[in-house]
Design a protein around this motif. Structure first.
Motif, PDB file in Angstrom:
ATOM      1  N   MET A   1      37.466  45.736  43.730  1.00  0.00           N
ATOM      2  CA  MET A   1      37.340  46.179  42.011  1.00  0.00           C
ATOM      3  C   MET A   1      36.478  44.709  41.355  1.00  0.00           C
ATOM      4  O   MET A   1      37.245  43.846  41.548  1.00  0.00           O
ATOM      5  N   GLY A   2      35.319  45.223  40.778  1.00  0.00           N
ATOM      6  CA  GLY A   2      34.688  43.386  40.140  1.00  0.00           C
ATOM      7  C   GLY A   2      35.474  43.556  38.914  1.00  0.00           C
ATOM      8  O   GLY A   2      36.435  44.968  38.112  1.00  0.00           O
ATOM      9  N   PHE A   3      34.511  42.998  37.896  1.00  0.00           N
ATOM     10  CA  PHE A   3      35.007  42.634  36.535  1.00  0.00           C
ATOM     11  C   PHE A   3      35.417  43.792  36.171  1.00  0.00           C
ATOM     12  O   PHE A   3      34.065  45.080  36.138  1.00  0.00           O
ATOM     13  N   VAL A   4      35.699  44.451  35.065  1.00  0.00           N
ATOM     14  CA  VAL A   4      35.510  45.851  34.135  1.00  0.00           C
ATOM     15  C   VAL A   4      35.785  45.303  32.842  1.00  0.00           C
ATOM     16  O   VAL A   4      36.016  44.171  32.127  1.00  0.00           O
ATOM     17  N   GLU A   5      34.794  46.086  32.166  1.00  0.00           N
ATOM     18  CA  GLU A   5      34.129  45.169  31.203  1.00  0.00           C
ATOM     19  C   GLU A   5      35.230  45.583  30.375  1.00  0.00           C
ATOM     20  O   GLU A   5      35.889  46.356  30.335  1.00  0.00           O
ATOM     21  N   GLY A   6      35.228  44.617  28.805  1.00  0.00           N
ATOM     22  CA  GLY A   6      35.967  45.294  27.967  1.00  0.00           C
ATOM     23  C   GLY A   6      37.150  44.187  27.784  1.00  0.00           C
ATOM     24  O   GLY A   6      37.265  44.477  29.032  1.00  0.00           O
ATOM     25  N   GLY A   7      37.959  43.251  26.529  1.00  0.00           N
ATOM     26  CA  GLY A   7      39.064  42.529  27.287  1.00  0.00           C
ATOM     27  C   GLY A   7      38.726  41.768  28.474  1.00  0.00           C
ATOM     28  O   GLY A   7      37.740  41.085  28.022  1.00  0.00           O
ATOM     29  N   ILE A   9      40.580  40.290  30.139  1.00  0.00           N
ATOM     30  CA  ILE A   9      41.724  39.670  31.935  1.00  0.00           C
ATOM     31  C   ILE A   9      40.496  41.074  32.126  1.00  0.00           C
ATOM     32  O   ILE A   9      40.287  42.169  32.273  1.00  0.00           O
ATOM     33  N   GLY A  10      39.776  40.123  32.951  1.00  0.00           N
ATOM     34  CA  GLY A  10      39.152  41.732  34.706  1.00  0.00           C
ATOM     35  C   GLY A  10      40.459  42.250  35.175  1.00  0.00           C
ATOM     36  O   GLY A  10      41.124  41.740  35.888  1.00  0.00           O
ATOM     37  N   GLY A  11      39.214  43.213  35.474  1.00  0.00           N
ATOM     38  CA  GLY A  11      40.389  44.725  36.522  1.00  0.00           C
ATOM     39  C   GLY A  11      40.351  44.034  37.629  1.00  0.00           C
ATOM     40  O   GLY A  11      41.726  44.132  38.277  1.00  0.00           O
ATOM     41  N   ASP A  12      39.424  42.853  38.347  1.00  0.00           N
ATOM     42  CA  ASP A  12      40.235  42.602  39.855  1.00  0.00           C
ATOM     43  C   ASP A  12      41.230  41.219  39.694  1.00  0.00           C
ATOM     44  O   ASP A  12      42.059  41.241  40.492  1.00  0.00           O
ATOM     45  N   THR A  13      41.618  40.355  38.931  1.00  0.00           N
ATOM     46  CA  THR A  13      42.576  40.166  38.212  1.00  0.00           C
ATOM     47  C   THR A  13      43.527  40.991  37.712  1.00  0.00           C
ATOM     48  O   THR A  13      44.710  40.004  38.416  1.00  0.00           O
ATOM     49  N   LEU A  14      43.285  41.996  37.469  1.00  0.00           N
ATOM     50  CA  LEU A  14      44.752  42.883  37.288  1.00  0.00           C
ATOM     51  C   LEU A  14      45.318  43.240  38.212  1.00  0.00           C
ATOM     52  O   LEU A  14      46.610  43.461  38.778  1.00  0.00           O
ATOM     53  N   PHE A  15      44.235  44.299  39.395  1.00  0.00           N
ATOM     54  CA  PHE A  15      45.114  43.442  40.330  1.00  0.00           C
ATOM     55  C   PHE A  15      45.213  43.302  41.627  1.00  0.00           C
ATOM     56  O   PHE A  15      46.423  43.217  41.761  1.00  0.00           O
ATOM     57  N   ARG A  16      44.728  41.961  41.134  1.00  0.00           N
ATOM     58  CA  ARG A  16      45.910  40.517  42.293  1.00  0.00           C
ATOM     59  C   ARG A  16      47.144  40.327  41.626  1.00  0.00           C
ATOM     60  O   ARG A  16      47.919  40.080  42.337  1.00  0.00           O
ATOM     61  N   VAL A  17      47.051  40.392  39.835  1.00  0.00           N
ATOM     62  CA  VAL A  17      48.778  40.687  39.792  1.00  0.00           C
ATOM     63  C   VAL A  17      50.047  41.192  40.695  1.00  0.00           C
ATOM     64  O   VAL A  17      50.769  40.494  40.351  1.00  0.00           O
ATOM     65  N   GLN A  18      49.397  42.668  40.000  1.00  0.00           N
ATOM     66  CA  GLN A  18      49.917  43.401  40.380  1.00  0.00           C
ATOM     67  C   GLN A  18      50.276  43.582  41.906  1.00  0.00           C
ATOM     68  O   GLN A  18      51.575  43.547  42.043  1.00  0.00           O
ATOM     69  N   ALA A  19      49.335  42.802  42.507  1.00  0.00           N
ATOM     70  CA  ALA A  19      49.692  42.815  44.217  1.00  0.00           C
ATOM     71  C   ALA A  19      50.625  41.870  44.408  1.00  0.00           C
ATOM     72  O   ALA A  19      51.943  41.957  45.479  1.00  0.00           O
ATOM     73  N   VAL A  20      50.635  40.547  43.730  1.00  0.00           N
ATOM     74  CA  VAL A  20      51.885  38.969  43.557  1.00  0.00           C
ATOM     75  C   VAL A  20      52.233  39.710  43.108  1.00  0.00           C
ATOM     76  O   VAL A  20      54.389  39.410  44.028  1.00  0.00           O
ATOM     77  N   VAL A  21      52.928  41.277  42.308  1.00  0.00           N
ATOM     78  CA  VAL A  21      54.571  41.259  41.582  1.00  0.00           C
ATOM     79  C   VAL A  21      55.413  42.254  42.672  1.00  0.00           C
ATOM     80  O   VAL A  21      56.475  42.154  42.824  1.00  0.00           O
ATOM     81  N   ALA A  22      54.321  43.099  42.832  1.00  0.00           N
ATOM     82  CA  ALA A  22      54.805  44.128  44.245  1.00  0.00           C
ATOM     83  C   ALA A  22      55.083  43.490  45.532  1.00  0.00           C
ATOM     84  O   ALA A  22      56.638  43.451  46.273  1.00  0.00           O
ATOM     85  N   ALA A  23      54.754  42.103  45.981  1.00  0.00           N
ATOM     86  CA  ALA A  23      55.437  41.502  46.651  1.00  0.00           C
ATOM     87  C   ALA A  23      56.354  40.289  46.120  1.00  0.00           C
ATOM     88  O   ALA A  23      57.136  40.257  47.534  1.00  0.00           O
ATOM     89  N   LEU A  24      56.106  40.274  45.291  1.00  0.00           N
ATOM     90  CA  LEU A  24      58.303  39.486  44.753  1.00  0.00           C
ATOM     91  C   LEU A  24      59.033  40.612  44.918  1.00  0.00           C
ATOM     92  O   LEU A  24      60.275  40.200  45.071  1.00  0.00           O
ATOM     93  N   ALA A  25      58.588  41.713  44.503  1.00  0.00           N
ATOM     94  CA  ALA A  25      60.283  42.668  44.033  1.00  0.00           C
ATOM     95  C   ALA A  25      60.343  42.943  45.400  1.00  0.00           C
ATOM     96  O   ALA A  25      61.517  42.820  46.282  1.00  0.00           O
TER      97      ALA A  25
END
Length: 117
Positions: A1-7, A9-25
């Motif tokens: 998913m590419g950049f999501v308008e508004g805000g 922080i881009g949507g792609d960044t949010l998904f990457r952060v989510q993946a890192v947090v899940a991997a750490l858990a």
């Protein structure tokens, strides 16, 4: 998913952060397997499920630095992600409820090697 308008922080960044947090858990559970690590994993999985349903049913718009992620459509990849997060949440909940015990391989009621007679 590419950049999501508004805000900011881009949507792609949010998904990457989510993946890192899940991997750490997941790494926490593999390394420690304690009730609190299962609780962390449960919170991570449930937060993703909550966000998926929130942005499916409601158009909340941009919230602070987070973009408007409203997506009222349902498709194969989203279903797979939903099932995966659901399985992760249930597995983490089971781990939490069982106390994160490591199984010793003994039958129930069988004394441990350190038990005195």
């Amino acid at each position: 998913m590419g950049f999501v308008e508004g805000g900011s922080i881009g949507g792609d960044t949010l998904f990457r952060v989510q993946a890192v947090v899940a991997a750490l858990a997941a790494l926490l559970i593999l390394a420690l397997a304690r009730r609190w690590t299962y609780a962390v994993a449960f919170l991570v999985a449930v937060s993703v499920l909550g966000a998926m349903f929130l942005y499916y049913f409601l158009d909340v718009g941009s919230i602070g630095p987070f973009p408007d992620m409203y997506d009222p459509s349902w498709y194969r990849e989203k279903t797979i992600a939903l099932i995966g997060e659901g399985v992760a949440a249930v597995a983490a909940l089971i781990g939490f409820l069982t106390g994160g015990r490591r199984w010793s391989g003994r039958a129930p009621g069988e004394p441990s090697e350190t038990a005195t007679v």
